[in-house]
Scaffold this active site. Structure first.
Site, PDB file in Angstrom:
ATOM      1  N   GLY A  53       0.800  -1.227   0.000  1.00 35.39           N
ATOM      2  CA  GLY A  53       0.000   0.000   0.000  1.00 35.39           C
ATOM      3  C   GLY A  53       0.830   1.274   0.000  1.00 35.39           C
ATOM      4  O   GLY A  53       0.556   2.200  -0.755  1.00 35.39           O
ATOM      5  N   ASP A  74      10.288  -7.418  -0.717  1.00 37.40           N
ATOM      6  CA  ASP A  74       8.976  -8.009  -0.452  1.00 37.40           C
ATOM      7  C   ASP A  74       9.089  -9.519  -0.693  1.00 37.40           C
ATOM      8  O   ASP A  74       9.991  -9.966  -1.392  1.00 37.40           O
ATOM      9  CB  ASP A  74       7.895  -7.407  -1.365  1.00 37.40           C
ATOM     10  CG  ASP A  74       6.511  -7.404  -0.705  1.00 37.40           C
ATOM     11  OD1 ASP A  74       5.888  -6.331  -0.614  1.00 37.40           O
ATOM     12  OD2 ASP A  74       6.048  -8.489  -0.270  1.00 37.40           O
ATOM     13  N   ASN A  82      -5.389  -7.140  -2.350  1.00 32.84           N
ATOM     14  CA  ASN A  82      -4.374  -6.079  -2.374  1.00 32.84           C
ATOM     15  C   ASN A  82      -4.760  -4.932  -3.298  1.00 32.84           C
ATOM     16  O   ASN A  82      -4.320  -3.802  -3.125  1.00 32.84           O
ATOM     17  CB  ASN A  82      -3.031  -6.620  -2.911  1.00 32.84           C
ATOM     18  CG  ASN A  82      -2.432  -7.732  -2.074  1.00 32.84           C
ATOM     19  OD1 ASN A  82      -1.720  -8.579  -2.597  1.00 32.84           O
ATOM     20  ND2 ASN A  82      -2.707  -7.739  -0.782  1.00 32.84           N
ATOM     21  N   LEU A  83      -5.563  -5.244  -4.319  1.00 31.11           N
ATOM     22  CA  LEU A  83      -5.699  -4.311  -5.441  1.00 31.11           C
ATOM     23  C   LEU A  83      -6.472  -3.044  -5.086  1.00 31.11           C
ATOM     24  O   LEU A  83      -6.400  -2.054  -5.800  1.00 31.11           O
ATOM     25  CB  LEU A  83      -6.357  -5.014  -6.638  1.00 31.11           C
ATOM     26  CG  LEU A  83      -5.598  -6.252  -7.149  1.00 31.11           C
ATOM     27  CD1 LEU A  83      -6.293  -6.825  -8.375  1.00 31.11           C
ATOM     28  CD2 LEU A  83      -4.150  -5.923  -7.471  1.00 31.11           C
ATOM     29  N   GLN A  84      -7.199  -3.062  -3.986  1.00 34.34           N
ATOM     30  CA  GLN A  84      -7.945  -1.894  -3.518  1.00 34.34           C
ATOM     31  C   GLN A  84      -7.012  -0.725  -3.175  1.00 34.34           C
ATOM     32  O   GLN A  84      -7.429   0.409  -3.116  1.00 34.34           O
ATOM     33  CB  GLN A  84      -8.800  -2.357  -2.317  1.00 34.34           C
ATOM     34  CG  GLN A  84      -9.350  -1.308  -1.398  1.00 34.34           C
ATOM     35  CD  GLN A  84      -8.581  -1.258  -0.087  1.00 34.34           C
ATOM     36  OE1 GLN A  84      -7.420  -1.664  -0.013  1.00 34.34           O
ATOM     37  NE2 GLN A  84      -9.211  -0.759   0.956  1.00 34.34           N
ATOM     38  N   ARG A  85      -5.732  -0.989  -2.979  1.00 32.78           N
ATOM     39  CA  ARG A  85      -4.802   0.087  -2.609  1.00 32.78           C
ATOM     40  C   ARG A  85      -3.395  -0.072  -3.178  1.00 32.78           C
ATOM     41  O   ARG A  85      -2.662   0.907  -3.276  1.00 32.78           O
ATOM     42  CB  ARG A  85      -4.702   0.198  -1.082  1.00 32.78           C
ATOM     43  CG  ARG A  85      -4.140  -1.038  -0.429  1.00 32.78           C
ATOM     44  CD  ARG A  85      -4.444  -1.166   1.035  1.00 32.78           C
ATOM     45  NE  ARG A  85      -3.878  -2.412   1.549  1.00 32.78           N
ATOM     46  CZ  ARG A  85      -4.403  -3.616   1.338  1.00 32.78           C
ATOM     47  NH1 ARG A  85      -5.509  -3.750   0.623  1.00 32.78           N
ATOM     48  NH2 ARG A  85      -3.829  -4.703   1.798  1.00 32.78           N
ATOM     49  N   LYS A  98       5.001 -10.142  -6.045  1.00 34.50           N
ATOM     50  CA  LYS A  98       4.822  -8.688  -6.046  1.00 34.50           C
ATOM     51  C   LYS A  98       6.015  -7.981  -6.666  1.00 34.50           C
ATOM     52  O   LYS A  98       5.869  -6.950  -7.315  1.00 34.50           O
ATOM     53  CB  LYS A  98       4.618  -8.174  -4.614  1.00 34.50           C
ATOM     54  CG  LYS A  98       3.220  -8.383  -4.102  1.00 34.50           C
ATOM     55  CD  LYS A  98       2.973  -7.607  -2.828  1.00 34.50           C
ATOM     56  CE  LYS A  98       1.561  -7.917  -2.339  1.00 34.50           C
ATOM     57  NZ  LYS A  98       1.276  -7.329  -1.017  1.00 34.50           N
ATOM     58  N   ASN A 143       3.836  -3.855   9.596  1.00 30.40           N
ATOM     59  CA  ASN A 143       3.832  -4.568  10.880  1.00 30.40           C
ATOM     60  C   ASN A 143       4.980  -4.086  11.762  1.00 30.40           C
ATOM     61  O   ASN A 143       5.977  -3.554  11.280  1.00 30.40           O
ATOM     62  CB  ASN A 143       3.936  -6.078  10.638  1.00 30.40           C
ATOM     63  CG  ASN A 143       5.241  -6.443   9.970  1.00 30.40           C
ATOM     64  OD1 ASN A 143       6.258  -6.585  10.645  1.00 30.40           O
ATOM     65  ND2 ASN A 143       5.250  -6.564   8.655  1.00 30.40           N
ATOM     66  N   CYS A 201      -2.720  -7.144  11.320  1.00 32.59           N
ATOM     67  CA  CYS A 201      -2.502  -6.432  10.068  1.00 32.59           C
ATOM     68  C   CYS A 201      -3.729  -6.467   9.179  1.00 32.59           C
ATOM     69  O   CYS A 201      -4.102  -5.482   8.568  1.00 32.59           O
ATOM     70  CB  CYS A 201      -1.360  -7.081   9.307  1.00 32.59           C
ATOM     71  SG  CYS A 201       0.025  -7.494  10.328  1.00 32.59           S
ATOM     72  N   CYS A 347      -9.155 -17.993  13.936  1.00 36.61           N
ATOM     73  CA  CYS A 347      -9.595 -16.623  13.660  1.00 36.61           C
ATOM     74  C   CYS A 347      -9.210 -16.342  12.214  1.00 36.61           C
ATOM     75  O   CYS A 347      -9.263 -17.231  11.371  1.00 36.61           O
ATOM     76  CB  CYS A 347      -8.990 -15.627  14.649  1.00 36.61           C
ATOM     77  SG  CYS A 347      -7.207 -15.478  14.558  1.00 36.61           S
TER      78      CYS A 347
END
Ligand SMILES: [Zn+2]
Length: 389
Positions: A53, A74, A82-85, A98, A143, A201, A347
């Site tokens: 991001g 990375d 991920n693609l939203q940002r 990536k 993080n 995260c 979770c």
């Protein structure tokens, strides 16, 4: 006006081609930059930690601006969520590394720059070696483990660390550079917070545009340090609130007692804080893998699967047969569960469920296990029909 952080010798050895003079003409016509400033950019070596991001806008603009060598760290692959940002990557890149995806995009923007890929998780073992080759570090990590590590190795190496972080609708940025008179990250926060107090995260969420703004501010700060113009964000922490549309500036000071940049440092070597974000294992929490869970299901073993996420997450994706008891209700609802039974707790990625396991163990449950990697790993390795989020 302060001095460029790029060594003079390297700048004088650099020249611009005719094509570069044209490409960067909007820089060159500014008296604060000129061809001299552009040569500094070309001579510069910038490391972006993370191609996500924050790293996306930072790397895109640093490449476009003509930073001569751009390093990227990375280890992840491009995921639909991920693609939203993470605008370095496109839909066609889903499933790719990536770094490969980033390189293709950056090469298209500027074929004249060198791109160096470090396909790994930044760790105590590799961080100093990687950081050593660069003039400025743009930390786009998401993080605490990586953030403390990148801070510490930058302090050891005397390199400015351009910090950025985002959370929901808010973000902040500053430049940590004790060697230039400012504080480091540990002057502000000497030790990482306990893992259970940190929102995971993936569970906090972020408005997609927000890392765009913060990552671009990080790119601007890196460029200012390289060209040697303006007032860098050293000793100042800039906070942005997207909902209120306010920028607030907080003074931040160097702490002479700082454990890493202070007068008597106690931290003199890189440390891995890998208990965060489900990256590491807590020995006090018995765990099983998603493959083992699948095996138990197939064998019709007797156990109960408990999901400690929030109801809205349960709506998005669930593992068949799981009973929903959000983490915040586990203590008061423990009596619903039979202590002699076996429980597997999950979770989203394994952090909240580890806390639930510890809570239940304290209440006398003997057979409780944490599902490593949570529903995320279940979707990744066992049942791709379970949506990732
Ligand atoms: Zn410090």
């Amino acid at each position: 006006m302060h001095k460029s952080i790029i060594p003079e010798k390297r700048i004088s050895d650099t020249s611009l081609t005719k094509e570069e003079l044209q490409r960067y003409s909007r820089h060159l016509i500014m008296p604060e930059v000129t061809a001299e400033g552009q040569k500094r950019l070309k001579a510069a070596r910038v490391l972006c930690i993370g191609a996500g991001g924050l790293g996306s806008p930072a790397a895109l603009y640093l490449a476009a601006a003509g930073v001569g060598t751009l390093g990227l760290v990375d280890f992840d692959r491009v995921d639909l969520t991920n693609l939203q940002r993470q605008i370095l990557h496109g839909t066609k890149d889903i499933g790719r590394s990536k770094l490969q995806s980033a390189r293709d995009r950056l090469r298209d923007i500027n074929p004249d720059i060198a791109i160096e890929l470090h396909e790994c998780r930044l760790s105590s073992e590799n961080a100093q070696r990687i950081v050593a080759d660069y003039d400025v570090i743009v930390d786009g990590s998401d993080n605490f483990a990586t953030r403390y590590l990148s801070n510490d190795v930058c302090v050891f190496a005397g390199k400015p660390n351009v910090y950025g972080s985002v959370f929901r609708f808010e973000g902040q940025t500053t430049v940590f550079a004790p060697q230039l008179g400012g504080p480091c990250y540990r002057c502000l926060f000497p030790e990482p917070p306990p893992p259970e107090s940190v929102p995971n995260c993936a569970q906090a969420g972020v408005l997609g545009v927000l890392p765009g703004i913060i990552g671009m501010l990080q790119a601007i700060e890196a460029i200012k340090l390289i060209v040697g113009i303006g007032e860098p964000l050293i000793g100042r922490l800039l906070h942005f609130d997207a909902l209120k549309v306010t920028f607030r500036e907080l003074k931040v000071r160097r702490d002479p007692e700082c454990p890493v940049c202070g007068e008597n440092p106690t931290i003199v070597a890189p440390i891995d804080y890998d208990q965060f974000c489900g990256a590491g294992k807590d020995e006090s929490v018995p765990a099983i893998s998603v493959q083992e869970l699948k095996g138990k299901m197939d064998a019709r073993d007797a156990f109960e699967l408990i999901d400690v996420r929030e109801p809205f997450e349960f709506e998005i994706a669930r593992i068949d047969g799981a009973k929903l008891i959000p983490l915040g209700e586990i203590s008061e609802r423990a009596d619903e569960l039979h202590r002699e039974q076996t429980f597997i707790i999950h979770c989203h990625s394994g952090v909240r469920s580890a806390q639930a396991v510890q809570l239940l163990k304290k209440r006398g449950f003997a057979n409780v296990f944490n599902l490593e990697g949570g529903i995320d790993a279940w979707s990744e390795f066992i049942d791709p029909a379970v949506p990732k989020y």
